[in-house]
Write an enzyme that holds these catalytic residues in place. Structure first.
Site, short mmCIF file in Angstrom:
data_model
loop_
_atom_site.label_atom_id
_atom_site.label_comp_id
_atom_site.label_asym_id
_atom_site.label_seq_id
_atom_site.Cartn_x
_atom_site.Cartn_y
_atom_site.Cartn_z
CG ASN A 1 -1.66 1.27 1.52
OD1 ASN A 1 -1.79 2.17 0.41
ND2 ASN A 1 -2.31 1.63 2.62
CE LYS B 1 -0.01 3.35 4.73
NZ LYS B 1 -0.22 3.36 6.11
CG HIS C 1 -5.91 2.24 5.07
ND1 HIS C 1 -5.55 3.04 5.97
CD2 HIS C 1 -5.03 1.34 4.89
CE1 HIS C 1 -4.28 2.83 6.46
NE2 HIS C 1 -3.88 1.68 5.79
CD GLU D 1 -3.86 -2.54 7.10
OE1 GLU D 1 -2.43 -2.76 6.78
OE2 GLU D 1 -4.13 -1.39 7.18
N GLY E 1 2.37 2.35 10.61
CA GLY E 1 3.25 3.11 10.53
C GLY E 1 3.94 3.64 12.02
CB SER F 1 4.84 -2.04 11.87
OG SER F 1 4.58 -0.79 12.18
P1 PGA Z 1 2.46 0.23 7.54
O1 PGA Z 1 1.15 0.51 7.00
O2 PGA Z 1 3.30 -1.08 6.95
O3 PGA Z 1 3.50 1.63 7.19
O4 PGA Z 1 2.60 0.21 9.08
C1 PGA Z 1 0.38 -0.52 6.68
C2 PGA Z 1 -0.87 -0.16 6.19
O5 PGA Z 1 -1.24 1.06 6.50
O6 PGA Z 1 -1.52 -0.77 5.36
#
Ligand code: PGA
Length: 264
Positions: A32, A34, A119, A188, A194, A227
């Protein structure tokens, strides 16, 4: 026993095996991106990433969920590769006066196959509700896009012992009248997104098995997201209930995402 009855017995045994064997669930590893990467940056990523898929087991579905502006360029450059394209949102109508939105036919026309819906960043910053999530899921499925529905609890909800009730609510509303044969779910936990704070693999496995008890179709792949990194992917994918991952930060760099899709 005649050869004919032996053959019948064998066919019956194969049929019984088919009935009793647990369903095979697809493994889906999705990045993803973003709001990161221009078209030029997305092409640079592909140059580093595509060669690292030579040894990736063929049953792993690999998806890149890129910003809308990258999708057409990626689609042209992914032609012939095994990487599938995904978007990060889709509107519930096919056309209309909805400034700033994108519809399912606009995505499928350029070869997009998956779309992330609900999300936590959409829910938190853009007013997404379980109801609009449900509308978007239906619109995606009408055009044969596979939705990746995101669910998960906040830290507060976890501390208050509300993980299951919260996620059950999200699933009940989000999945109303949804065809579960064309669906991926991503668990999630919001506190792990993040932050570098991963949910323990065993705990993610536990919540995912709870999610599965609320589904009507046994073969829905359920991913973990939050993460996911090269140094924890092997442990995450070793869990029996986890069918893939949704990866934010670590999908932006070709070598780190390559390590993730090539988990051991
Ligand atoms: P991240 O994000 O791997 O940076 O924690 C995951 C997501 O938001 O799908």
């Amino acid at each position: 026993m005649t050869p004919q009855s032996l053959k019948l017995d064998l066919n019956f045994a194969i049929f019984l095996n088919f009935l009793t064997e647990s369903p095979v669930r697809k493994i889906v590893i999705a990045g993803n991106w973003k709001m990161f990467k221009t078209q030029a940056e997305s092409l640079e990523f592909l140059q580093g990433f595509i060669p690292s898929l030579d040894e990736t087991p063929s049953e792993r579905e690999i998806v890149l969920c890129a910003p809308f502006t990258d999708l057409n360029t990626l689609s042209k450059n992914l032609h012939g590769s095994r990487v599938q394209l995904g978007a990060q949102n889709v509107h519930w109508e096919e056309t209309g006066p909805y400034t700033g939105e994108i519809s399912s036919p606009m995505l499928t026309e350029i070869g997009v196959r998956y779309v992330i819906i609900g999300h936590s960043e959409r829910r938190q910053y853009f007013g997404e509700t379980d109801e609009t999530v449900n509308w978007r899921l239906k619109a995606a499925q009408r055009c044969n896009l596979t939705p990746i529905l995101c669910v998960g609890e906040t830290k507060q909800q976890r501390d208050d012992g509300e993980i299951e009730s919260h996620i059950t609510h999200q699933l009940k509303k989000g999945l109303a009248e949804i065809d579960q044969q064309n669906l991926v779910i991503a668990y999630e936990p919001i506190w792990a997104i993040g932050t570098g704070e991963t949910c323990e693999a065993k705990e993610a496995n536990r919540v995912i098995s709870l999610i599965r008890t609320h589904l009507s179709h046994p073969s829905v792949p359920i991913q973990y997201g939050g993460s996911v990194k090269p140094n924890n992917i092997d442990e995450i994918m070793a869990q029996p209930e986890i069918d893939g991952v949704l990866v934010g930060g670590a999908s932006l760099e070709a070598t780190s995402f390559a390590r993730i899709v090539n988990y051991q």
